[in-house]
Motif scaffolding. Structure first.
Motif, mmCIF file in Angstrom:
data_model
loop_
_atom_site.group_PDB
_atom_site.id
_atom_site.type_symbol
_atom_site.label_atom_id
_atom_site.label_comp_id
_atom_site.label_asym_id
_atom_site.label_seq_id
_atom_site.Cartn_x
_atom_site.Cartn_y
_atom_site.Cartn_z
ATOM 1 N N LYS A 1 -35.737 -19.341 -30.508
ATOM 2 C CA LYS A 1 -36.444 -20.336 -29.718
ATOM 3 C C LYS A 1 -37.892 -20.447 -30.167
ATOM 4 O O LYS A 1 -38.434 -21.560 -30.290
ATOM 5 C CB LYS A 1 -36.384 -19.988 -28.232
ATOM 6 C CG LYS A 1 -37.078 -21.036 -27.364
ATOM 7 C CD LYS A 1 -37.041 -20.705 -25.893
ATOM 8 C CE LYS A 1 -37.780 -21.786 -25.096
ATOM 9 N NZ LYS A 1 -37.794 -21.476 -23.648
ATOM 10 N N GLU B 1 -30.899 -11.109 -26.070
ATOM 11 C CA GLU B 1 -32.304 -11.324 -25.718
ATOM 12 C C GLU B 1 -33.188 -11.500 -26.952
ATOM 13 O O GLU B 1 -33.991 -12.441 -27.029
ATOM 14 C CB GLU B 1 -32.815 -10.143 -24.895
ATOM 15 C CG GLU B 1 -34.283 -10.256 -24.514
ATOM 16 C CD GLU B 1 -34.798 -9.022 -23.804
ATOM 17 O OE1 GLU B 1 -35.884 -9.124 -23.188
ATOM 18 O OE2 GLU B 1 -34.138 -7.958 -23.856
ATOM 19 N N THR C 1 -34.779 -15.148 -28.288
ATOM 20 C CA THR C 1 -36.245 -15.242 -28.200
ATOM 21 C C THR C 1 -36.845 -15.616 -29.539
ATOM 22 O O THR C 1 -37.723 -16.496 -29.632
ATOM 23 C CB THR C 1 -36.833 -13.911 -27.706
ATOM 24 O OG1 THR C 1 -36.301 -13.604 -26.408
ATOM 25 C CG2 THR C 1 -38.350 -13.985 -27.618
ATOM 26 N N ALA D 1 -33.555 -16.079 -23.861
ATOM 27 C CA ALA D 1 -34.738 -16.935 -23.855
ATOM 28 C C ALA D 1 -34.489 -18.145 -22.959
ATOM 29 O O ALA D 1 -33.479 -18.836 -23.120
ATOM 30 C CB ALA D 1 -35.067 -17.372 -25.275
#
Length: 231
Positions: A115, A108, A112, A135
């Motif tokens: 991205k 996660e 995240t 993400a």
């Protein structure tokens, strides 16, 4: 700053084709690379429906079974390195443990962050986790799925990486989807659309004939001859 014989728009064009089709085109443009430059083991994608990812390789080595044995690259330096500047980037990370994927770099938090930085996705022989919390839209083409990050840490960055037989250098162009990944030589990027069109036209002659009622080996011979006459 590095200069390239292609633009971000040229790479965007290549997203319309899957990776096997890219490999078909490369067989015409650089036939000497027919048996190199692509992953040679089954891989796992976050989502098979995601479009292909295309970008410049940002390479690193990781391990997870043991704590760091000495100084390691700072995560902040890695984030600076992978951040794109005009042309999309792809994180290409080789897990060098004797059992790659023992601990997951990707989950996660890392998806995240990457991205948000603008990284197109990741290709790795290692593992990833947090499948329901990754993400949205961030593609990972990885070796396997695992539950823990263990002692995962970066060992080296901006280095050669070997992902299931695909040797990758910093700034190589990578094309990847759920089939796996391939390296595109820089001077082949702009040549690929025409090469793919040629391969597709040759294949269409054979495919159309194979769908004809009463298809037989004699018809196939004719189709093969005609496809070879397409230049």
């Amino acid at each position: 700053m590095s200069t390239f014989p292609f633009t971000a728009a040229d790479l965007e064009v290549l997203k319309q084709w899957d990776t096997p089709t890219i490999c078909n085109g490369l067989e015409l443009i650089v036939p000497e690379r027919r048996a190199v430059g692509f992953t040679a083991e089954p891989m796992v994608a976050v989502d098979r429906k995601f479009p292909p990812i295309v970008g410049l390789a940002r390479t690193g080595l990781v391990r997870a079974k043991e704590s760091p044995r000495g100084p390691i690259p700072a995560r902040e330096d890695w984030y600076d390195y992978v951040s794109p500047s005009g042309i999309p980037t792809i994180a290409v990370i080789q897990d060098i443990d004797d059992r790659p994927g023992f601990g997951a770099f990707w989950g996660e938090v890392q998806t995240t962050i990457h991205k948000a930085l603008g990284v197109a996705g990741c290709v790795t022989n290692g593992s990833f986790r947090d499948l329901d919390m990754l993400a949205p839209g961030f593609q990972i083409i990885g070796g396997r799925i695992g539950p823990s990050h263990a002692h995962i840490h970066m060992v080296q960055m901006k280095c050669d990486a070997n992902i299931f037989g695909m040797l990758v250098h910093h700034d190589d162009v990578i094309h990847a989807d759920f089939h796996g990944a391939a390296v595109i030589p820089a001077d082949a990027v702009k040549k690929l659309p025409a090469a793919i069109d040629l391969v597709s036209r040759r294949e269409k002659v054979i495919l159309d004939m194979a769908k004809t009622k009463g298809f037989n080996s004699h018809m196939l011979r004719d189709a093969l001859r005609r496809s070879g006459e397409i230049h």
